[in-house]
Structure formats: C-alpha cells, structure tokens
Motif scaffolding. Structure first.
Motif, short mmCIF file in Angstrom:
data_model
loop_
_atom_site.label_atom_id
_atom_site.label_comp_id
_atom_site.label_asym_id
_atom_site.label_seq_id
_atom_site.Cartn_x
_atom_site.Cartn_y
_atom_site.Cartn_z
N VAL A 62 0.84 -1.20 0.00
CA VAL A 62 0.00 0.00 0.00
C VAL A 62 0.87 1.25 0.00
O VAL A 62 0.64 2.19 -0.75
N LEU A 63 1.91 1.24 0.82
CA LEU A 63 2.84 2.37 0.86
C LEU A 63 3.48 2.59 -0.51
O LEU A 63 3.51 3.72 -1.02
N ALA A 64 3.94 1.51 -1.11
CA ALA A 64 4.66 1.60 -2.39
C ALA A 64 3.75 2.01 -3.54
O ALA A 64 4.14 2.82 -4.38
N LYS A 65 2.55 1.47 -3.59
CA LYS A 65 1.69 1.68 -4.76
C LYS A 65 0.70 2.83 -4.60
O LYS A 65 0.35 3.48 -5.57
N VAL A 66 0.27 3.09 -3.38
CA VAL A 66 -0.72 4.15 -3.16
C VAL A 66 -0.08 5.39 -2.53
O VAL A 66 -0.20 6.50 -3.05
N GLY A 67 0.62 5.20 -1.43
CA GLY A 67 1.19 6.34 -0.71
C GLY A 67 2.22 7.12 -1.50
O GLY A 67 2.14 8.35 -1.60
N LEU A 68 3.18 6.42 -2.07
CA LEU A 68 4.21 7.14 -2.83
C LEU A 68 3.63 7.79 -4.08
O LEU A 68 4.04 8.90 -4.45
N ARG A 69 2.66 7.13 -4.71
CA ARG A 69 2.02 7.75 -5.88
C ARG A 69 1.26 9.00 -5.46
O ARG A 69 1.28 10.03 -6.14
N MET A 70 0.59 8.93 -4.31
CA MET A 70 -0.21 10.06 -3.83
C MET A 70 0.66 11.28 -3.53
O MET A 70 0.31 12.40 -3.88
N PHE A 71 1.81 11.06 -2.92
CA PHE A 71 2.62 12.19 -2.47
C PHE A 71 3.82 12.51 -3.35
O PHE A 71 4.31 13.64 -3.34
N LEU A 72 4.33 11.53 -4.11
CA LEU A 72 5.48 11.79 -4.98
C LEU A 72 5.15 11.69 -6.46
O LEU A 72 5.96 12.03 -7.29
N GLY A 73 3.97 11.14 -6.76
CA GLY A 73 3.59 11.02 -8.15
C GLY A 73 4.20 9.82 -8.85
O GLY A 73 4.14 9.70 -10.07
N THR A 74 4.79 8.91 -8.09
CA THR A 74 5.36 7.69 -8.66
C THR A 74 5.20 6.55 -7.67
O THR A 74 5.21 6.77 -6.47
N ALA A 75 5.00 5.37 -8.19
CA ALA A 75 4.86 4.19 -7.34
C ALA A 75 6.20 3.47 -7.24
O ALA A 75 7.09 3.69 -8.06
N ALA A 76 6.32 2.64 -6.24
CA ALA A 76 7.53 1.84 -6.06
C ALA A 76 7.18 0.36 -6.12
O ALA A 76 6.01 -0.01 -6.13
N GLU A 77 8.20 -0.45 -6.15
CA GLU A 77 8.01 -1.90 -6.14
C GLU A 77 8.70 -2.46 -4.90
O GLU A 77 9.81 -2.05 -4.55
N CYS A 78 8.05 -3.39 -4.22
CA CYS A 78 8.63 -4.06 -3.05
C CYS A 78 9.36 -5.31 -3.53
O CYS A 78 8.74 -6.19 -4.12
N VAL A 79 10.65 -5.36 -3.29
CA VAL A 79 11.46 -6.49 -3.75
C VAL A 79 12.38 -6.95 -2.62
O VAL A 79 12.48 -6.30 -1.58
#
Length: 126
Positions: A62-79
């Motif tokens: 949720v942090l990677a796909k929703v939170g970072l997109r909401m506040f930084l405009g880009t999503a991350a991947e958990c690896v």
C-alpha cells in the motif's frame, strides 16, 4: 513535481552550505523525512480510503503503490523480501526529487540526496 524537485534541490544545497559535513546532512535529511512521515500518515488515511492492512507485506504494498504515488507522483516496487517477510527493499523506477540534479564529483557516493524519502517511509511505518 518540477516545483518539488527544484525546492528540494535548494534545500539540500542550503544544508550543505550551512552544515558542511556530508554525513550530518545525510542524517538531517533522514530526520526531516521521518518527521514528515509521522504527520503524513493522517493525511494518507483521510484521503486514500484504504482499509487496515493485515500484515507488513500488505502495508509495504500500500505504501509503495498508493502512498508514494499520492505524495510523490510515482509508485515503487517491493522487492528482496527476507524469509520472515519483515524487511524488503522499495525500488522507485523514477525519482522525482532527482530531476535536474547533477552531483559534483566530490559528493558522488557520499551524499544520499534522496534520504528524505527514506525518512518519510520510516516515519510513516512507525
């Protein structure tokens, strides 16, 4: 996003001028991000309509796909999850804070330019 990148660059530049010790600047950026992360959670919960997470893996997703997109405009991947699923690496395909940035050679591999993001993640997960 351009305004954020330019403003952040000015902040890092000023910290380097004021503090002059790159290690302390790295720590300062992380601490600033941590304080932001502690406060940004409330806004995230109010605006995202995301329900409670069941475990750490779901929280990271949720942090990677929703939170970072909401506040930084880009999503991350958990690896690179550990065996216990208690630690992972968040990979940003693009870093909006690093646009327009060229570090001078003496700061390469010394200044953790985007360390603010690490602090925000740590604060948000607390």
């Amino acid at each position: 996003s351009d305004l954020l990148a330019l403003t952040y660059g000015a902040l890092v530049t000023q910290l380097l001028r004021d503090i002059e010790d790159v290690e302390i600047v790295n720590t300062t950026l992380e601490k600033m991000g941590y304080k932001i992360g502690l406060r940004i959670v409330d806004e995230f919960l109010a605006k995202s309509n995301v329900g409670p997470c069941q475990d750490f893996r779901e929280t990271c997703d949720v942090l990677a796909k929703v939170g970072l997109r909401m506040f930084l405009g880009t999503a991350a991947e958990c690896v690179q999850w550990n065996r216990e699923l208690t630690a992972c690496t968040l990979v940003l395909p693009e870093n909006p804070l690093a646009e327009y940035v060229e570090l001078p050679p003496h700061l390469t591999n010394r200044l953790w330019y985007s360390n603010l993001i690490c602090g925000v993640v740590r604060g948000a997960l607390e």
